[in-house]
Design a protein around this motif. Structure first.
Motif, PDB file in Angstrom:
ATOM      1  N   ARG A   1       0.795  -1.198   0.000  1.00 20.47           N
ATOM      2  CA  ARG A   1       0.000   0.000   0.000  1.00 20.47           C
ATOM      3  C   ARG A   1       0.826   1.244   0.000  1.00 20.47           C
ATOM      4  NH1 ARG A   1      -5.360  -1.840   2.438  1.00 20.47           N
ATOM      5  NH2 ARG A   1      -5.200  -3.900   1.664  1.00 20.47           N
TER       6      ARG A   1
ATOM      7  N   ASP B   1      -5.890   2.583  -2.196  1.00 20.80           N
ATOM      8  CA  ASP B   1      -7.238   2.334  -1.726  1.00 20.80           C
ATOM      9  C   ASP B   1      -7.800   3.583  -1.071  1.00 20.80           C
ATOM     10  OD1 ASP B   1      -6.119   2.540   0.812  1.00 20.80           O
ATOM     11  OD2 ASP B   1      -6.167   0.382   1.210  1.00 20.80           O
ATOM     12  N   SER B   2      -8.941   3.468  -0.444  1.00 23.17           N
ATOM     13  CA  SER B   2      -9.606   4.639   0.140  1.00 23.17           C
ATOM     14  C   SER B   2      -8.825   5.240   1.295  1.00 23.17           C
ATOM     15  CB  SER B   2     -11.014   4.260   0.625  1.00 23.17           C
ATOM     16  OG  SER B   2     -10.936   3.234   1.606  1.00 23.17           O
ATOM     17  N   ARG B   3      -7.890   4.476   1.856  1.00 23.38           N
ATOM     18  CA  ARG B   3      -7.069   4.993   2.954  1.00 23.38           C
ATOM     19  C   ARG B   3      -5.753   5.556   2.463  1.00 23.38           C
ATOM     20  NH1 ARG B   3      -6.596   0.098   6.950  1.00 23.38           N
ATOM     21  NH2 ARG B   3      -6.285  -0.972   4.958  1.00 23.38           N
TER      22      ARG B   3
ATOM     23  N   ALA C   1      -2.533  -1.176  -2.547  1.00 21.28           N
ATOM     24  CA  ALA C   1      -2.904  -2.575  -2.371  1.00 21.28           C
ATOM     25  C   ALA C   1      -1.839  -3.483  -2.980  1.00 21.28           C
ATOM     26  CB  ALA C   1      -4.259  -2.837  -3.020  1.00 21.28           C
TER      27      ALA C   1
END
Length: 255
Positions: free
Chosen positions: A2, A129-131, A135
């Motif tokens: 990430r 990702d949304s954070r 990924a």
């Protein structure tokens, strides 16, 4: 894995934060925190199971804190390290004359590490990702490319990442820590060109002290490559490796 992204000139718009990537072992899922682009990043794949004798090969030296390598022959590959950093990563920037011409953008489709017998195709795109974390590849035999960052051969540090192992055994980057300075890294691109990189150094860092700026920082006037996986000791309680292995390489030409 990430990451967050940030920056201009091929750098992702926001920076990932967290600890270094964890790419290995029994996959409870991509639970990740992976160190990536330009500020603070992290990649994490939970691992738990496979243990070969001695574990995956890795650099003997573990760098606790790091500052960018510098050279009078070529501009620094990264911005200045944070004030809290000290020491060096143990490598040096290649002479400017050794860098090949920067290529136009084209996605990578194949990775070869001849000295390790690694040949992987196709490569998969990795995204945030949304954070704001990158990924990791969904399979242990895949290598992923951070598609919002530079492409291999393009200006800046392109980032490829993969797992070190799984519960079933070694994964695609199990031998990554065995690469040596001068080893070849070949990346075939969608435009048909093969970007030829040479390894400058291989670093091993505690995930909590991942050298984000050095790994993802702006590379001025040249094309560079980073290969990232997990390494160091394996914590059976948490299911994570404690360190990250980072290979630094630079473009020397294309065919």
């Amino acid at each position: 894995m990430r990451h967050r992204a940030e920056g201009e000139g091929g750098q992702p718009p926001e920076r990932p934060h967290g600890q270094g990537p964890a790419l290995g072992r029994g996959h409870r899922g991509v639970a990740a925190v992976a160190t990536t682009v330009l500020a603070a990043a992290a990649v994490v794949l939970l691992v738990a199971g496979f243990r070969s004798s001695g574990g995956p090969p890795q650099p003997a030296h573990r760098t606790e804190t790091v500052a960018p390598a510098t050279s009078s022959a070529a501009p620094s590959s990264t911005p200045s390290a944070p004030a809290s950093s000290s020491g060096t990563a143990g490598g040096s920037v290649a002479p400017a004359a050794d860098f090949g011409p920067v290529l136009d953008r084209s996605r990578p489709v194949r990775l070869r590490l001849p000295s390790l017998g690694v040949d992987v195709t196709p490569l998969v795109d990795l995204a945030l990702d949304s954070r704001g974390q990158l990924a990791a590849p969904s399979r242990f035999d895949q290598v992923g490319w951070y598609a919002d960052g530079p492409a291999p051969g393009e200006l800046g540090p392109a980032v490829l990442a993969g797992h070190v192992d799984s519960k079933a055994g070694p994964a695609v980057f199990f031998k990554l820590g065995a690469l040596k300075r001068g080893d070849a890294v070949l990346v075939t691109r969608a435009d048909g060109l093969v970007a030829r990189f040479v390894v400058d150094e291989v670093g091993r860092y505690p995930k909590a002290r991942f050298p984000t700026e050095r790994v993802y920082g702006t590379a001025r006037h040249r094309a560079e490559l980073r290969l990232i996986t997990c390494g160091g000791a394996f914590n059976h309680r948490t299911g994570h490796y404690l360190d990250n292995i980072v290979v630094y390489a630079h473009l020397v030409g294309s065919t």
